[in-house]
Design a protein around this motif. Sequence first.
Motif, short mmCIF file in Angstrom:
data_model
loop_
_atom_site.label_atom_id
_atom_site.label_comp_id
_atom_site.label_asym_id
_atom_site.label_seq_id
_atom_site.Cartn_x
_atom_site.Cartn_y
_atom_site.Cartn_z
N GLN A 1 2.33 -0.03 11.58
CA GLN A 1 3.52 -0.88 11.62
C GLN A 1 3.08 -2.33 11.45
N ASN A 2 3.04 -2.77 10.19
CA ASN A 2 2.71 -4.15 9.86
C ASN A 2 3.93 -4.84 9.27
N ARG A 3 3.85 -6.16 9.13
CA ARG A 3 4.96 -6.89 8.52
C ARG A 3 4.98 -6.63 7.02
N PHE A 4 6.17 -6.29 6.52
CA PHE A 4 6.30 -5.99 5.09
C PHE A 4 7.79 -6.01 4.75
N ASP A 5 8.14 -6.71 3.68
CA ASP A 5 9.46 -6.50 3.11
C ASP A 5 9.32 -6.46 1.59
N ILE A 6 10.29 -5.90 0.92
CA ILE A 6 10.16 -5.55 -0.49
C ILE A 6 9.95 -6.78 -1.37
N THR A 7 10.43 -7.95 -0.94
CA THR A 7 10.28 -9.15 -1.76
C THR A 7 8.95 -9.85 -1.54
N GLN A 8 8.25 -9.50 -0.45
CA GLN A 8 6.96 -10.12 -0.14
C GLN A 8 5.97 -9.03 0.28
N PRO A 9 5.51 -8.23 -0.66
CA PRO A 9 4.61 -7.11 -0.32
C PRO A 9 3.18 -7.58 -0.06
N GLU A 10 2.96 -8.10 1.13
CA GLU A 10 1.66 -8.68 1.48
C GLU A 10 0.60 -7.63 1.81
N ASP A 11 1.01 -6.45 2.20
CA ASP A 11 0.09 -5.47 2.79
C ASP A 11 -0.13 -4.29 1.86
N THR A 12 -0.23 -4.54 0.57
CA THR A 12 -0.25 -3.44 -0.40
C THR A 12 -1.50 -2.59 -0.31
N GLU A 13 -2.64 -3.18 0.09
CA GLU A 13 -3.87 -2.41 0.19
C GLU A 13 -3.76 -1.34 1.28
N LEU A 14 -3.25 -1.73 2.43
CA LEU A 14 -3.08 -0.75 3.51
C LEU A 14 -2.01 0.27 3.16
N LEU A 15 -0.95 -0.17 2.50
CA LEU A 15 0.10 0.77 2.09
C LEU A 15 -0.46 1.81 1.13
N ALA A 16 -1.28 1.38 0.19
CA ALA A 16 -1.88 2.33 -0.76
C ALA A 16 -2.78 3.32 -0.05
N LEU A 17 -3.52 2.85 0.96
CA LEU A 17 -4.36 3.76 1.73
C LEU A 17 -3.51 4.78 2.47
N CYS A 18 -2.41 4.32 3.05
CA CYS A 18 -1.52 5.25 3.75
C CYS A 18 -0.99 6.32 2.79
N GLU A 19 -0.65 5.93 1.58
CA GLU A 19 -0.17 6.91 0.60
C GLU A 19 -1.24 7.95 0.29
#
Length: 307
Positions: free
Chosen positions: A191-209
């Motif tokens: 649970q990190n900060r993320f919204d669709i207009t400012q995808p700051e955490d894309t590396e962790l999101l990709a790992l989660c996928e």
Amino acid sequence: MTTTQTTPGGHFDIGGDLRVARMGFGAMRLAISGLDGPPNDRDTGLKVVRGAVELGVDHIDTAAFYYVQDGPAANEMIRAALAPYPDGLVIATKVGPYRGPDERHPSGEIPASGLRAEVERNLRELGRDHLDLVYLRPGGMEEPTDAPIGERFAVLAALREEGIIRHLGVSHVSMAQFAEAREIAPVTAIQNRFDITQPEDTELLALCEREGIAYAPYFPLGGFGVPDDDRVNTIAARHGATPAQVLLAGLLALSPVMLAIPGTGSPAHLEENMAAAGIALTPDDLAVLSRRDDAPYPPEGPVVRGR
């Protein structure tokens, strides 16, 4: 409004065995809607919680520090509204930030020695004999750091072994902290900060996928108010939707591991948020939303308050 016949959000299995709808509910704004506003009405909060479940929510995100001094507390309202809890309801909570009795916001972090008591506090307030998902949120309310979290996460891992906690997550963490936690025990959600207009955490999101780990961002609507963003407003008009609905639909469309947990103290906004799961954004919509050349962050323009 452009919708699909079946909800595009669908479901996700947290940890492989906790099946939840991808549109959930965050309890942070049950007690207070703004950062420093007055307490919300408790009866309205109870109505919102019950309404969320009636509308299909089976994943509620809360914390013991979601309360207002001399006012309502999120955990108490969840218990009063829903206990005895319906089968299949998943309640996630966070521990870690320290909030003194006279403080409006957390000002530090609970040491490892105090985390068991904080978990037990959540159990008491919610009236549960176990917690489905517990996030460790290090660092209080400051920006994420790479400070070690192993000692504190190990306390939660031990409670998981005792059966008090079913699944573990981490919140407000860096990639290094996430990796450190995974060396100690399985991490099933971030649970990190993320919204669709400012995808700051894309590396962790990709790992989660890649790993099948849930990603449940906080501030999915941009923070304490919906940003007045031209990109969002344009797409909202195209779909006959609200800007908040576009932000939520964008999260669900972005990744199959994304769990939306928008919070509100308003019955009307609850219905609006839930309806966002039926909005089908196009690839062109997502490309516009993720384009960053015209979107300063934090937003420089006005925001729509009071959600």
